[in-house]
Motif scaffolding. Structure first.
Motif, PDB file in Angstrom:
ATOM      1  N   THR A  66      71.251 -14.837  87.132  1.00  0.00           N
ATOM      2  CA  THR A  66      70.877 -13.821  88.121  1.00  0.00           C
ATOM      3  C   THR A  66      69.865 -12.819  87.583  1.00  0.00           C
ATOM      4  O   THR A  66      69.423 -11.939  88.316  1.00  0.00           O
ATOM      5  N   GLY A  67      69.511 -12.931  86.301  1.00  0.00           N
ATOM      6  CA  GLY A  67      68.520 -12.042  85.723  1.00  0.00           C
ATOM      7  C   GLY A  67      69.053 -10.693  85.295  1.00  0.00           C
ATOM      8  O   GLY A  67      68.278  -9.779  84.996  1.00  0.00           O
ATOM      9  N   ALA A  68      70.382 -10.531  85.246  1.00  0.00           N
ATOM     10  CA  ALA A  68      70.950  -9.257  84.832  1.00  0.00           C
ATOM     11  C   ALA A  68      70.624  -8.955  83.375  1.00  0.00           C
ATOM     12  O   ALA A  68      70.447  -7.789  83.000  1.00  0.00           O
TER      13      ALA A  68
ATOM     14  N   ARG B  47      74.297  -5.897  89.277  1.00  0.00           N
ATOM     15  CA  ARG B  47      73.773  -6.421  88.015  1.00  0.00           C
ATOM     16  C   ARG B  47      74.355  -5.639  86.836  1.00  0.00           C
ATOM     17  O   ARG B  47      74.701  -6.217  85.804  1.00  0.00           O
ATOM     18  N   ALA B  48      74.463  -4.325  86.989  1.00  0.00           N
ATOM     19  CA  ALA B  48      75.102  -3.527  85.944  1.00  0.00           C
ATOM     20  C   ALA B  48      76.568  -3.919  85.801  1.00  0.00           C
ATOM     21  O   ALA B  48      77.099  -4.024  84.681  1.00  0.00           O
ATOM     22  N   GLY B  49      77.223  -4.155  86.928  1.00  0.00           N
ATOM     23  CA  GLY B  49      78.609  -4.601  86.888  1.00  0.00           C
ATOM     24  C   GLY B  49      78.750  -5.956  86.227  1.00  0.00           C
ATOM     25  O   GLY B  49      79.735  -6.223  85.513  1.00  0.00           O
ATOM     26  N   GLN B  50      77.765  -6.822  86.454  1.00  0.00           N
ATOM     27  CA  GLN B  50      77.777  -8.127  85.797  1.00  0.00           C
ATOM     28  C   GLN B  50      77.726  -7.995  84.280  1.00  0.00           C
ATOM     29  O   GLN B  50      78.427  -8.722  83.569  1.00  0.00           O
ATOM     30  N   ILE B  51      76.901  -7.090  83.804  1.00  0.00           N
ATOM     31  CA  ILE B  51      76.794  -6.901  82.353  1.00  0.00           C
ATOM     32  C   ILE B  51      78.137  -6.449  81.786  1.00  0.00           C
ATOM     33  O   ILE B  51      78.607  -6.960  80.761  1.00  0.00           O
ATOM     34  N   ALA B  52      78.776  -5.515  82.475  1.00  0.00           N
ATOM     35  CA  ALA B  52      80.076  -5.026  82.011  1.00  0.00           C
ATOM     36  C   ALA B  52      81.132  -6.130  82.072  1.00  0.00           C
ATOM     37  O   ALA B  52      81.913  -6.318  81.126  1.00  0.00           O
ATOM     38  N   SER B  53      81.162  -6.889  83.163  1.00  0.00           N
ATOM     39  CA  SER B  53      82.172  -7.936  83.298  1.00  0.00           C
ATOM     40  C   SER B  53      81.901  -9.087  82.331  1.00  0.00           C
ATOM     41  O   SER B  53      82.840  -9.717  81.819  1.00  0.00           O
ATOM     42  N   ALA B  54      80.618  -9.383  82.054  1.00  0.00           N
ATOM     43  CA  ALA B  54      80.294 -10.410  81.071  1.00  0.00           C
ATOM     44  C   ALA B  54      80.769 -10.004  79.682  1.00  0.00           C
ATOM     45  O   ALA B  54      81.269 -10.830  78.908  1.00  0.00           O
TER      46      ALA B  54
ATOM     47  N   LEU C 299      73.892 -18.412  92.457  1.00  0.00           N
ATOM     48  CA  LEU C 299      74.646 -17.171  92.422  1.00  0.00           C
ATOM     49  C   LEU C 299      73.759 -15.949  92.644  1.00  0.00           C
ATOM     50  O   LEU C 299      72.685 -15.844  92.070  1.00  0.00           O
ATOM     51  N   ALA C 300      74.245 -15.029  93.485  1.00  0.00           N
ATOM     52  CA  ALA C 300      73.672 -13.700  93.615  1.00  0.00           C
ATOM     53  C   ALA C 300      74.447 -12.753  92.702  1.00  0.00           C
ATOM     54  O   ALA C 300      75.539 -13.087  92.247  1.00  0.00           O
ATOM     55  N   PRO C 301      73.899 -11.564  92.403  1.00  0.00           N
ATOM     56  CA  PRO C 301      74.611 -10.644  91.512  1.00  0.00           C
ATOM     57  C   PRO C 301      76.031 -10.328  91.962  1.00  0.00           C
ATOM     58  O   PRO C 301      76.937 -10.192  91.144  1.00  0.00           O
TER      59      PRO C 301
ATOM     60  N   ASN D  59      63.616 -21.844  78.500  1.00  0.00           N
ATOM     61  CA  ASN D  59      63.546 -22.633  79.736  1.00  0.00           C
ATOM     62  C   ASN D  59      64.895 -22.840  80.418  1.00  0.00           C
ATOM     63  O   ASN D  59      65.014 -23.642  81.330  1.00  0.00           O
ATOM     64  N   VAL D  60      65.917 -22.080  79.981  1.00  0.00           N
ATOM     65  CA  VAL D  60      67.256 -22.317  80.513  1.00  0.00           C
ATOM     66  C   VAL D  60      67.363 -22.007  82.004  1.00  0.00           C
ATOM     67  O   VAL D  60      68.203 -22.577  82.705  1.00  0.00           O
ATOM     68  N   THR D  61      66.504 -21.124  82.518  1.00  0.00           N
ATOM     69  CA  THR D  61      66.567 -20.788  83.942  1.00  0.00           C
ATOM     70  C   THR D  61      65.475 -21.470  84.757  1.00  0.00           C
ATOM     71  O   THR D  61      65.325 -21.181  85.949  1.00  0.00           O
TER      72      THR D  61
END
Length: 426
Positions: free
Chosen positions: A38-40, A175-182, A251-253, A363-365
């Motif tokens: 998602t580019g987060a 996206r910020a939440g994704q970073i925290a949850s990751a 997937l979306a953020p 190139n993973v994305t």
């Protein structure tokens, strides 16, 4: 001729850390695939963050390590060679599924290798069947289902909550939440998967008479296991990251946040009660659940089916390799040497094959990589269609990066030109 006990124990410890290293790069996708897709976070930043948190997580608990070192296999009469054979089976299965880009379970590879080697050495009575069922098999079936349902419900909830908010600000927030949850998933992975290697090394130390039965892992074991899994994580299992991030669903953020939060909750809860959970299965189930939770979301069931098959084959396949390796190690020092040589040769062949279609952080994305790496477009299946039919569409404007099928559900904005008829599209 028997191999010197100290040398054999050293070989087992080194092999266990090699397995831990493969576990790290095999399971990086669990925490970071959705964040990267998602580019987060940028790919290298994501794996570096995951590596640090895996190392921290290794120090938070030893419950899973104790399950492995004193629960699955009866320690009486267990030979150190059995543990070496088990690790050979686990490493080769990890590398094979990594080559195929399949997010299989490193945990079940380890358990399968351990069970197969123990049965070859001492018979079926050496395996504690009750522990295998309650702490391995039942969680293996239940965990991805629970995580998937939780992620599906969480995805619906996130879209409902953000329906009337500014879409661009909402996307940044998720996206910020994704970073925290990751980060939470990485921490949880360290508390669960790093402990499996701790448990194996502790079991080897017990069989070698170095520490007493039922002892906790020594501090140097915790540090070395945590470091090995962190280094493997930093390398990044890019092939599996691609499958998890782009091959199962788009997937979306909002979905990434829901999937990772649901997975982290399940993993941390299982670690607390000593369940040796497969983080791969939990995270994969959560990703699929988040795909089903969004209106218009499509789970690529062809990829999911390959993954399910790999899950089902992991225990028996690693068990067979472990049993074969144990058959060789029983022959004496030459058998141990031959087993080690076969492990090195097999690993080299798999690595060589992986270079034909290289996937890394650059190139993973990408939409296309080499031949056959692009996730094929796939129409909605029966399950996806049925769930989508009862899911209300998300309301509001979506930002760049969300899938085209979602954009089709967006109401057109009001026209700027007063002369334009109401409801006309721009």
């Amino acid at each position: 001729m028997a191999l010197d006990a100290t040398l054999l124990l050293a070989i087992v410890i080194v092999t266990a850390l090699v397995f831990d290293f493969t576990n790290g790069f095999h399971d990086t996708a669990n925490a970071m695939a959705t964040t990267i897709s998602t580019g987060a976070l940028k790919p290298k930043t994501a794996v570096a963050m995951s590596a640090v948190l895996n190392l921290v997580g290794a120090f938070l608990s030893v419950e899973v390590a104790k399950t492995i070192s004193g629960g699955i296999i009866n320690e009486d009469g267990l030979r150190t060679e059995v543990i070496f054979a088990a690790l050979v089976g686990a490493i080769l299965w990890n590398l094979l599924t990594w080559l195929l880009g399949l997010p299989s379970s490193s945990s079940h590879a380890l358990f399968g290798g351990l069970i197969g080697a123990a049965v070859m050495s001492m018979g079926w009575s050496s395996v504690n069947g009750g522990t295998v069922v309650t702490k391995i098999l039942i969680p293996a079936v239940a965990a991805p289902i629970v995580a998937g349902l939780a992620a599906m419900l969480a995805t619906r909830l996130t879209y409902r909550i953000s329906a009337k908010t500014d879409a661009r600000a909402t996307s940044k927030g998720y996206r910020a939440g994704q970073i925290a949850s990751a980060g939470l998933v990485s921490l949880a992975h360290g508390t669960n998967d790093a402990q499996k290697t701790m448990g194996i090394i502790t079991l080897a130390l017990i069989t070698g008479g170095v520490i007493a039965p039922d002892a906790d892992p020594p501090l140097w074991v915790i540090i070395s296991a945590g470091t090995a899994i962190a280094l493997g994580t930093y390398l990044g299992g890019w092939r599996i990251i691609r499958t998890m991030g782009k091959g199962l669903t788009d997937l979306a953020p909002q979905q990434g946040f829901a999937a990772q939060t649901s997975a982290a909750t399940a993993i941390l809860a299982s670690s607390h009660i000593g369940f040796s959970l497969s983080t791969t299965q939990v995270c994969s189930g959560a990703v699929m659940g988040s795909g089903l939770g969004r209106k218009g979301g499509v789970v690529r069931w062809s990829t999911a089916t390959r993954m399910f098959v790999a899950w089902g084959l992991t225990l028996p396949a690693a068990g067979l390799v472990g049993a074969g390796a144990e058959f060789l190690t029983k022959q004496g020092a030459w058998g141990v040497g031959l087993t080690a040589a076969l492990l090195v040769i097999g690993s080299g062949i798999i690595w060589k094959l992986s270079r034909r279609d290289s996937i890394d952080h650059t190139n993973v994305t990408d939409d296309e990589i080499g031949t056959g790496a692009e996730p094929a477009a796939e129409p909605a299946g029966v399950v996806t269609t049925a769930i989508a039919a009862v899911t209300p569409p998300p309301v509001g404007t979506l930002v760049t990066g969300e899938s085209e099928d979602m954009k089709a559900t967006i109401p057109a904005p009001a026209p700027a030109d007063p002369a334009r008829p109401a409801g006309a599209t721009l």
